[in-house]
Write a protein that holds these residues in place. Structure first.
Motif, PDB file in Angstrom:
ATOM      1  N   GLY A 114      11.278  17.937  10.656  1.00  0.00           N
ATOM      2  CA  GLY A 114      11.773  19.077  11.414  1.00  0.00           C
ATOM      3  C   GLY A 114      12.041  18.749  12.873  1.00  0.00           C
ATOM      4  N   ASN A 115      12.410  19.759  13.625  1.00  0.00           N
ATOM      5  CA  ASN A 115      12.748  19.594  15.033  1.00  0.00           C
ATOM      6  C   ASN A 115      11.540  19.117  15.829  1.00  0.00           C
ATOM      7  N   GLU A 116      11.764  18.160  16.739  1.00  0.00           N
ATOM      8  CA  GLU A 116      10.751  17.603  17.632  1.00  0.00           C
ATOM      9  C   GLU A 116       9.586  16.973  16.871  1.00  0.00           C
ATOM     10  N   GLN A 117       9.896  16.384  15.729  1.00  0.00           N
ATOM     11  CA  GLN A 117       8.918  15.601  14.982  1.00  0.00           C
ATOM     12  C   GLN A 117       9.318  14.132  15.019  1.00  0.00           C
ATOM     13  N   ALA A 118       8.311  13.251  15.007  1.00  0.00           N
ATOM     14  CA  ALA A 118       8.554  11.822  15.219  1.00  0.00           C
ATOM     15  C   ALA A 118       8.135  11.010  14.000  1.00  0.00           C
ATOM     16  N   MET A 119       9.000  10.064  13.631  1.00  0.00           N
ATOM     17  CA  MET A 119       8.728   9.129  12.546  1.00  0.00           C
ATOM     18  C   MET A 119       8.351   7.772  13.134  1.00  0.00           C
ATOM     19  N   ILE A 120       7.294   7.167  12.588  1.00  0.00           N
ATOM     20  CA  ILE A 120       6.868   5.824  12.959  1.00  0.00           C
ATOM     21  C   ILE A 120       7.337   4.870  11.872  1.00  0.00           C
ATOM     22  N   SER A 121       8.110   3.866  12.261  1.00  0.00           N
ATOM     23  CA  SER A 121       8.739   2.976  11.288  1.00  0.00           C
ATOM     24  C   SER A 121       8.224   1.551  11.457  1.00  0.00           C
ATOM     25  N   PRO A 122       7.444   1.039  10.495  1.00  0.00           N
ATOM     26  CA  PRO A 122       6.966  -0.347  10.582  1.00  0.00           C
ATOM     27  C   PRO A 122       8.111  -1.348  10.450  1.00  0.00           C
ATOM     28  N   GLU A 126       0.830  -1.207   0.000  1.00  0.00           N
ATOM     29  CA  GLU A 126       0.000   0.000   0.000  1.00  0.00           C
ATOM     30  C   GLU A 126       0.863   1.255   0.000  1.00  0.00           C
ATOM     31  N   ALA A 127       1.914   1.259   0.843  1.00  0.00           N
ATOM     32  CA  ALA A 127       2.757   2.452   0.978  1.00  0.00           C
ATOM     33  C   ALA A 127       3.501   2.791  -0.315  1.00  0.00           C
ATOM     34  N   LYS A 128       3.753   1.812  -1.162  1.00  0.00           N
ATOM     35  CA  LYS A 128       4.460   2.074  -2.426  1.00  0.00           C
ATOM     36  C   LYS A 128       3.737   3.090  -3.292  1.00  0.00           C
ATOM     37  N   ASN A 129       2.436   3.172  -3.144  1.00  0.00           N
ATOM     38  CA  ASN A 129       1.636   4.056  -3.998  1.00  0.00           C
ATOM     39  C   ASN A 129       1.264   5.369  -3.322  1.00  0.00           C
ATOM     40  N   PHE A 130       1.788   5.636  -2.137  1.00  0.00           N
ATOM     41  CA  PHE A 130       1.467   6.864  -1.421  1.00  0.00           C
ATOM     42  C   PHE A 130       2.227   8.058  -2.001  1.00  0.00           C
ATOM     43  N   ASP A 131       1.550   9.218  -2.042  1.00  0.00           N
ATOM     44  CA  ASP A 131       2.266  10.450  -2.348  1.00  0.00           C
ATOM     45  C   ASP A 131       2.828  11.029  -1.041  1.00  0.00           C
ATOM     46  N   THR A 132       3.486  12.168  -1.141  1.00  0.00           N
ATOM     47  CA  THR A 132       4.143  12.750   0.034  1.00  0.00           C
ATOM     48  C   THR A 132       3.148  13.035   1.154  1.00  0.00           C
ATOM     49  N   LYS A 133       1.998  13.587   0.810  1.00  0.00           N
ATOM     50  CA  LYS A 133       0.984  13.914   1.819  1.00  0.00           C
ATOM     51  C   LYS A 133       0.526  12.661   2.558  1.00  0.00           C
ATOM     52  N   GLN A 134       0.287  11.578   1.839  1.00  0.00           N
ATOM     53  CA  GLN A 134      -0.160  10.338   2.473  1.00  0.00           C
ATOM     54  C   GLN A 134       0.926   9.730   3.356  1.00  0.00           C
ATOM     55  N   LEU A 135       2.170   9.785   2.899  1.00  0.00           N
ATOM     56  CA  LEU A 135       3.265   9.284   3.724  1.00  0.00           C
ATOM     57  C   LEU A 135       3.357  10.052   5.035  1.00  0.00           C
ATOM     58  N   ARG A 136       3.265  11.362   4.965  1.00  0.00           N
ATOM     59  CA  ARG A 136       3.379  12.183   6.165  1.00  0.00           C
ATOM     60  C   ARG A 136       2.199  11.945   7.104  1.00  0.00           C
ATOM     61  N   GLU A 137       1.001  11.798   6.560  1.00  0.00           N
ATOM     62  CA  GLU A 137      -0.172  11.583   7.395  1.00  0.00           C
ATOM     63  C   GLU A 137      -0.108  10.258   8.149  1.00  0.00           C
ATOM     64  N   ASN A 138       0.531   9.267   7.560  1.00  0.00           N
ATOM     65  CA  ASN A 138       0.534   7.936   8.153  1.00  0.00           C
ATOM     66  C   ASN A 138       1.760   7.635   9.006  1.00  0.00           C
ATOM     67  N   PHE A 139       2.903   8.255   8.696  1.00  0.00           N
ATOM     68  CA  PHE A 139       4.143   7.854   9.356  1.00  0.00           C
ATOM     69  C   PHE A 139       4.841   8.968  10.137  1.00  0.00           C
ATOM     70  N   LEU A 140       4.363  10.199  10.065  1.00  0.00           N
ATOM     71  CA  LEU A 140       5.026  11.324  10.720  1.00  0.00           C
ATOM     72  C   LEU A 140       4.071  11.994  11.696  1.00  0.00           C
ATOM     73  N   ARG A 144       1.012  -2.081  18.799  1.00  0.00           N
ATOM     74  CA  ARG A 144       0.217  -1.268  19.729  1.00  0.00           C
ATOM     75  C   ARG A 144       1.085  -0.244  20.456  1.00  0.00           C
ATOM     76  N   TYR A 145       2.054   0.294  19.724  1.00  0.00           N
ATOM     77  CA  TYR A 145       3.039   1.231  20.283  1.00  0.00           C
ATOM     78  C   TYR A 145       2.438   2.629  20.350  1.00  0.00           C
ATOM     79  N   ILE A 146       2.770   3.356  21.403  1.00  0.00           N
ATOM     80  CA  ILE A 146       2.318   4.736  21.569  1.00  0.00           C
ATOM     81  C   ILE A 146       3.528   5.658  21.678  1.00  0.00           C
ATOM     82  N   VAL A 147       3.501   6.762  20.933  1.00  0.00           N
ATOM     83  CA  VAL A 147       4.474   7.840  21.116  1.00  0.00           C
ATOM     84  C   VAL A 147       3.706   9.077  21.575  1.00  0.00           C
TER      85      VAL A 147
END
Length: 280
Positions: free
Chosen positions: A234-242, A15-29, A48-51
């Protein structure tokens, strides 16, 4: 309310292969974890991880259960890791107070009823970064300073990745069920983190980038090793990595980041590494 949360459902690699930049950011950032006088959480369906982020200024903030937990208290079936990236703060756990200075950590075991955050000086507030994972057993609460951590010195200036890795909440330093957390600080002149890039199919990981000037950014690389994508963070932003994704980055200046993991095991070195010339 002083607590807000988002619910992020798991996304597969196809699914992620077909995401544009906006979709990637909405789901993983997550771009807005740190909000004044609020607790902000992102509940993910990866292990079930929480940040989350907590910035107490005018009042103390209590960590209460959110609806996805279906529990009376936040830690009824969870463990919690906290690292302070701001000024001096206090975490009260069932009435016991822990003072956390900048870049100090606290592990809080399952079964504790109340966790309350406050700043020592509201003009220079604490900024608490939270990671939480499900737990099947209760382990003792423990504060961890940088002096208590297991420290690894890796990389070199020649490869632009000279860095200090502080293993703070990790097997051998703190007893946990599955949560691991630590901090990587890049030396001046170094910009690459986690190189060679790696993934681990047995657990997910999250990165919080910080100590980054507001006019600078990090290019965070994610995706399958042969199908990578990049996002500007950017600063103080978090990435979620499957588990299916690599995680690596290069900044426009040096910076620090906090890594947190949960999954199948507590083996820090359980990584599938990919050399730069193997990535696509």
């Amino acid at each position: 309310m002083s607590i807000d949360y988002e619910n992020r459902y798991a996304i597969g690699q196809n699914e992620a292969k077909n995401f544009d930049t906006k979709q990637l950011r909405e789901n993983f950032l997550s771009e807005d974890l740190f909000q004044q006088d609020k607790i902000k959480l992102v509940y993910t369906h990866y292990e079930r991880y929480i940040v989350g982020g907590v910035v107490p200024i005018n009042a103390a903030l209590e960590l209460s259960a959110i609806d996805p937990l279906k529990a009376k208290n936040f830690l009824d079936r969870r463990e919690l890791g906290i690292i302070n990236i701001g000024e001096q703060g206090i975490v009260s756990v069932d009435g016991e107070e822990f003072v956390l200075n900048n870049k100090e950590a606290l592990y809080v075991g399952a079964g504790n009823k109340t966790v309350i955050f406050s700043s020592v000086n509201k003009n220079s507030p604490a900024r608490f970064y939270l990671n939480s994972a499900p737990a099947h057993k209760s382990y003792p609460n423990k504060k961890v300073t940088r002096e208590d951590a297991n420290v690894l010195e890796l990389g070199s200036l020649e490869t632009s990745n000279e860095r200090s890795i502080y293993q703070l909440i990790i097997n051998g330093v703190v007893e946990t069920c599955q949560l691991q957390m630590g901090m990587t600080c890049l030396k001046p002149g170094s910009v690459w983190n986690t190189m060679p890039a790696h993934q681990h199919d047995r657990r997910m990981e999250a990165y919080l980038y910080f100590d980054l000037a507001e006019d600078q950014a990090v290019s965070h690389f994610m995706g399958e090793p042969k199908e990578t994508r990049v996002m500007w963070v950017g600063n103080e932003q978090a990435m979620i990595s499957p588990a299916w994704s690599i995680h690596s980055g290069a900044g426009t200046s040096n910076y620090s980041f906090i890594w947190g993991m949960a999954g199948e095991n507590l083996d820090y070195d359980d990584m599938d590494k990919y050399m730069p010339n193997e990535l696509r």
